[in-house]
Design a protein around this motif. Structure first.
Motif, mmCIF file in Angstrom:
data_model
loop_
_atom_site.group_PDB
_atom_site.id
_atom_site.type_symbol
_atom_site.label_atom_id
_atom_site.label_comp_id
_atom_site.label_asym_id
_atom_site.label_seq_id
_atom_site.Cartn_x
_atom_site.Cartn_y
_atom_site.Cartn_z
ATOM 1 N N ARG A 299 0.816 -1.197 0.000
ATOM 2 C CA ARG A 299 0.000 0.000 0.000
ATOM 3 C C ARG A 299 0.858 1.259 0.000
ATOM 4 O O ARG A 299 1.881 1.326 0.666
ATOM 5 C CB ARG A 299 -0.919 0.005 1.226
ATOM 6 N N LEU A 300 0.402 2.244 -0.761
ATOM 7 C CA LEU A 300 1.058 3.546 -0.719
ATOM 8 C C LEU A 300 1.053 4.082 0.711
ATOM 9 O O LEU A 300 0.103 3.836 1.457
ATOM 10 C CB LEU A 300 0.328 4.524 -1.644
ATOM 11 N N PRO A 301 2.132 4.726 1.111
ATOM 12 C CA PRO A 301 3.204 5.267 0.274
ATOM 13 C C PRO A 301 4.336 4.291 -0.079
ATOM 14 O O PRO A 301 5.356 4.713 -0.612
ATOM 15 C CB PRO A 301 3.742 6.413 1.124
ATOM 16 N N LEU A 302 4.193 3.004 0.246
ATOM 17 C CA LEU A 302 5.192 2.036 -0.207
ATOM 18 C C LEU A 302 4.947 1.730 -1.688
ATOM 19 O O LEU A 302 3.796 1.614 -2.123
ATOM 20 C CB LEU A 302 5.121 0.746 0.617
ATOM 21 N N THR A 303 6.022 1.585 -2.425
ATOM 22 C CA THR A 303 5.938 1.338 -3.862
ATOM 23 C C THR A 303 6.793 0.132 -4.226
ATOM 24 O O THR A 303 7.655 -0.285 -3.455
ATOM 25 C CB THR A 303 6.449 2.564 -4.654
ATOM 26 N N PRO A 304 6.577 -0.465 -5.409
ATOM 27 C CA PRO A 304 7.402 -1.595 -5.830
ATOM 28 C C PRO A 304 8.889 -1.230 -5.881
ATOM 29 O O PRO A 304 9.254 -0.061 -6.015
ATOM 30 C CB PRO A 304 6.866 -1.920 -7.229
ATOM 31 N N MET A 305 9.713 -2.244 -5.775
ATOM 32 C CA MET A 305 11.153 -2.043 -5.842
ATOM 33 C C MET A 305 11.558 -1.450 -7.183
ATOM 34 O O MET A 305 10.894 -1.654 -8.198
ATOM 35 C CB MET A 305 11.891 -3.384 -5.664
ATOM 36 N N SER A 306 12.659 -0.724 -7.171
ATOM 37 C CA SER A 306 13.216 -0.230 -8.427
ATOM 38 C C SER A 306 13.564 -1.428 -9.304
ATOM 39 O O SER A 306 13.889 -2.509 -8.799
ATOM 40 C CB SER A 306 14.469 0.597 -8.162
ATOM 41 N N PRO A 307 13.486 -1.285 -10.625
ATOM 42 C CA PRO A 307 13.806 -2.411 -11.513
ATOM 43 C C PRO A 307 15.189 -3.003 -11.243
ATOM 44 O O PRO A 307 15.361 -4.217 -11.252
ATOM 45 C CB PRO A 307 13.720 -1.792 -12.910
ATOM 46 N N ALA A 308 16.171 -2.151 -10.977
ATOM 47 C CA ALA A 308 17.535 -2.648 -10.750
ATOM 48 C C ALA A 308 17.593 -3.496 -9.483
ATOM 49 O O ALA A 308 18.168 -4.600 -9.482
ATOM 50 C CB ALA A 308 18.512 -1.483 -10.650
ATOM 51 N N ASN A 309 16.998 -3.007 -8.397
ATOM 52 C CA ASN A 309 17.011 -3.765 -7.148
ATOM 53 C C ASN A 309 16.179 -5.040 -7.259
ATOM 54 O O ASN A 309 16.516 -6.067 -6.670
ATOM 55 C CB ASN A 309 16.489 -2.901 -5.994
ATOM 56 N N SER A 310 15.088 -4.963 -8.014
ATOM 57 C CA SER A 310 14.251 -6.145 -8.199
ATOM 58 C C SER A 310 15.020 -7.251 -8.910
ATOM 59 O O SER A 310 14.938 -8.430 -8.542
ATOM 60 C CB SER A 310 12.993 -5.770 -8.995
ATOM 61 N N GLU A 311 15.798 -6.865 -9.917
ATOM 62 C CA GLU A 311 16.601 -7.858 -10.641
ATOM 63 C C GLU A 311 17.713 -8.407 -9.756
ATOM 64 O O GLU A 311 18.045 -9.596 -9.810
ATOM 65 C CB GLU A 311 17.172 -7.248 -11.922
ATOM 66 N N THR A 312 18.297 -7.539 -8.939
ATOM 67 C CA THR A 312 19.320 -8.004 -7.990
ATOM 68 C C THR A 312 18.730 -9.025 -7.036
ATOM 69 O O THR A 312 19.339 -10.069 -6.760
ATOM 70 C CB THR A 312 19.883 -6.814 -7.195
ATOM 71 N N LEU A 313 17.544 -8.739 -6.513
ATOM 72 C CA LEU A 313 16.885 -9.666 -5.601
ATOM 73 C C LEU A 313 16.537 -10.972 -6.284
ATOM 74 O O LEU A 313 16.753 -12.052 -5.728
ATOM 75 C CB LEU A 313 15.617 -9.020 -5.027
ATOM 76 N N ARG A 314 16.030 -10.894 -7.499
ATOM 77 C CA ARG A 314 15.687 -12.115 -8.244
ATOM 78 C C ARG A 314 16.925 -12.989 -8.448
ATOM 79 O O ARG A 314 16.896 -14.199 -8.239
ATOM 80 C CB ARG A 314 15.061 -11.754 -9.592
ATOM 81 N N GLY A 315 18.017 -12.364 -8.837
ATOM 82 C CA GLY A 315 19.249 -13.121 -9.043
ATOM 83 C C GLY A 315 19.759 -13.736 -7.754
ATOM 84 O O GLY A 315 20.243 -14.879 -7.742
ATOM 85 N N PHE A 316 19.652 -12.995 -6.668
ATOM 86 C CA PHE A 316 20.076 -13.495 -5.357
ATOM 87 C C PHE A 316 19.266 -14.721 -4.949
ATOM 88 O O PHE A 316 19.827 -15.744 -4.535
ATOM 89 C CB PHE A 316 19.926 -12.384 -4.324
ATOM 90 N N LEU A 317 17.945 -14.621 -5.065
ATOM 91 C CA LEU A 317 17.083 -15.748 -4.675
ATOM 92 C C LEU A 317 17.306 -16.958 -5.570
ATOM 93 O O LEU A 317 17.269 -18.096 -5.102
ATOM 94 C CB LEU A 317 15.611 -15.323 -4.713
ATOM 95 N N ALA A 318 17.551 -16.716 -6.842
ATOM 96 C CA ALA A 318 17.839 -17.824 -7.760
ATOM 97 C C ALA A 318 19.147 -18.504 -7.384
ATOM 98 O O ALA A 318 19.256 -19.741 -7.368
ATOM 99 C CB ALA A 318 17.880 -17.313 -9.202
ATOM 100 N N ASP A 319 20.158 -17.676 -7.063
ATOM 101 C CA ASP A 319 21.441 -18.218 -6.657
ATOM 102 C C ASP A 319 21.339 -19.048 -5.376
ATOM 103 O O ASP A 319 22.035 -20.060 -5.222
ATOM 104 C CB ASP A 319 22.432 -17.068 -6.454
ATOM 105 N N LYS A 320 20.432 -18.630 -4.488
ATOM 106 C CA LYS A 320 20.221 -19.361 -3.228
ATOM 107 C C LYS A 320 19.209 -20.493 -3.368
ATOM 108 O O LYS A 320 18.865 -21.164 -2.377
ATOM 109 C CB LYS A 320 19.742 -18.394 -2.132
ATOM 110 N N LYS A 321 18.731 -20.697 -4.621
ATOM 111 C CA LYS A 321 17.798 -21.795 -4.941
ATOM 112 C C LYS A 321 16.467 -21.682 -4.179
ATOM 113 O O LYS A 321 15.842 -22.689 -3.833
ATOM 114 C CB LYS A 321 18.444 -23.156 -4.696
ATOM 115 N N LEU A 322 16.023 -20.443 -3.972
ATOM 116 C CA LEU A 322 14.708 -20.228 -3.371
ATOM 117 C C LEU A 322 13.634 -19.992 -4.432
ATOM 118 O O LEU A 322 12.437 -20.049 -4.129
ATOM 119 C CB LEU A 322 14.746 -19.038 -2.411
ATOM 120 N N ILE A 323 14.067 -19.737 -5.664
ATOM 121 C CA ILE A 323 13.129 -19.640 -6.781
ATOM 122 C C ILE A 323 13.699 -20.403 -7.958
ATOM 123 O O ILE A 323 14.872 -20.725 -8.007
ATOM 124 C CB ILE A 323 12.837 -18.173 -7.182
#
Length: 292
Positions: A268-292
């Motif tokens: 919910r606002l005022p919280l907003t989705p992660m920036s695209p760069a941070n979102s990709e960093t997080l996705r790569g991190f979780l993939a590397d840790k085999k959580l996704i």
């Protein structure tokens, strides 16, 4: 101790602006099946600041119902309005929560006497176990150890504190002044093991939303006097702790849970989705840790 070990500061799943009850119940059940020691609905991580009173109460009621007494439920019930905190705490008790998590009043910036009188008034109106919540980074006020000791001495229901200062000297003073039976829980995923080492009894964790088994394993290892295992878990969780705070909590942890397929990505606002760069960093991190 009633509030001991790893407690998850639960996110609140939303769908189209409404509470996603099915996802919430599934998340709670997964937490319990994964060995979590307790759950905390309606904390900061649960976006309590942007929930209506009716939503707040519904979230607590659902959580208590889903848990069914298997682990303690520590319900967020604090406010910067003392009368409102009384109302929410009274409801938490009526709903069957095992305790209330009471944040220091934010924005008002009360004095230490004001903080004392705030919690005293709640205790005069409602009797149940209280865990105070000290997080100066969000509230702009620090509940100092002498005030904690005064509250513990004068109000039997004040049984512990969630310490999110990251200051081990302050934590040590709280335990020095209040004694070893006072339940001090870490409010920082980075400092769980150091806090346990000075006499703390656990953590109210953001990271355990995605790794309940690992955070509970850290606490269990400590209490079993298995320091090598506890240290191993501490360092295993360190990178996750950093990743969950690359943007304002609970944005990263909600994003992680959505990538893991456990909730919709909605806040919910005022919280907003992660920036695209941070979102990709997080996705790569979780993939590397085999959580996704």
């Amino acid at each position: 101790m009633q509030f001991k070990g790893a407690f998850t500061a639960l996110v609140t799943p939303f769908s189209n602006g409404q509470l996603d009850e099915e996802a919430y119940r599934k998340l709670i059940e997964w937490q319990i099946q994964s060995g979590i020691n307790g759950v905390v609905p309606c904390g900061t991580t649960g976006e309590s600041a942007t929930m209506s009173h009716d939503e707040h109460k519904r979230v607590i009621r659902i959580c208590v119902d889903q848990v069914k007494g298997r682990v303690p439920v520590l319900a967020g019930a604090g406010s910067n309005n003392t009368a409102e905190a009384v109302e929410l705490t009274r409801f938490a008790k009526e709903a069957g929560a095992d305790g209330a998590l009471l944040i220091t009043p934010y924005y008002n910036k009360p004095t230490q006497e004001g903080l004392y009188q705030h919690f005293k008034r709640i205790a005069e109106e409602v009797s149940m176990p209280f865990i105070l919540y000290n997080v100066p980074g969000r509230t702009s006020v620090n509940l100092l150890p002498p005030t904690v000791a005064r509250l513990n001495k004068d109000i039997p229901d004040v049984v512990g504190i969630k310490e999110a200062t990251g200051d081990l000297n302050q934590v040590s003073q709280v335990l020095e002044f209040c004694g070893p039976d006072f339940q001090v829980l870490s409010g920082d995923d980075f400092t769980v093991l150091p806090l346990l080492s000075v006499g703390g009894c656990g953590v109210i964790s953001v990271v355990s939303n995605i790794l309940p088994d690992k955070m509970s394993a850290l606490c269990s290892a400590w209490f079993a006097a298995d320091l090598p295992k506890a240290r191993e878990m501490h360092y295993l969780l360190a990178s996750f702790s950093r990743m969950m705070f690359i943007e304002t909590n609970p944005i990263p942890v909600k994003t992680a849970l959505s990538l893991m397929g456990r909730i919709n990505l909605e806040m919910r606002l005022p919280l907003t989705p992660m920036s695209p760069a941070n979102s990709e960093t997080l996705r790569g991190f979780l993939a590397d840790k085999k959580l996704i």
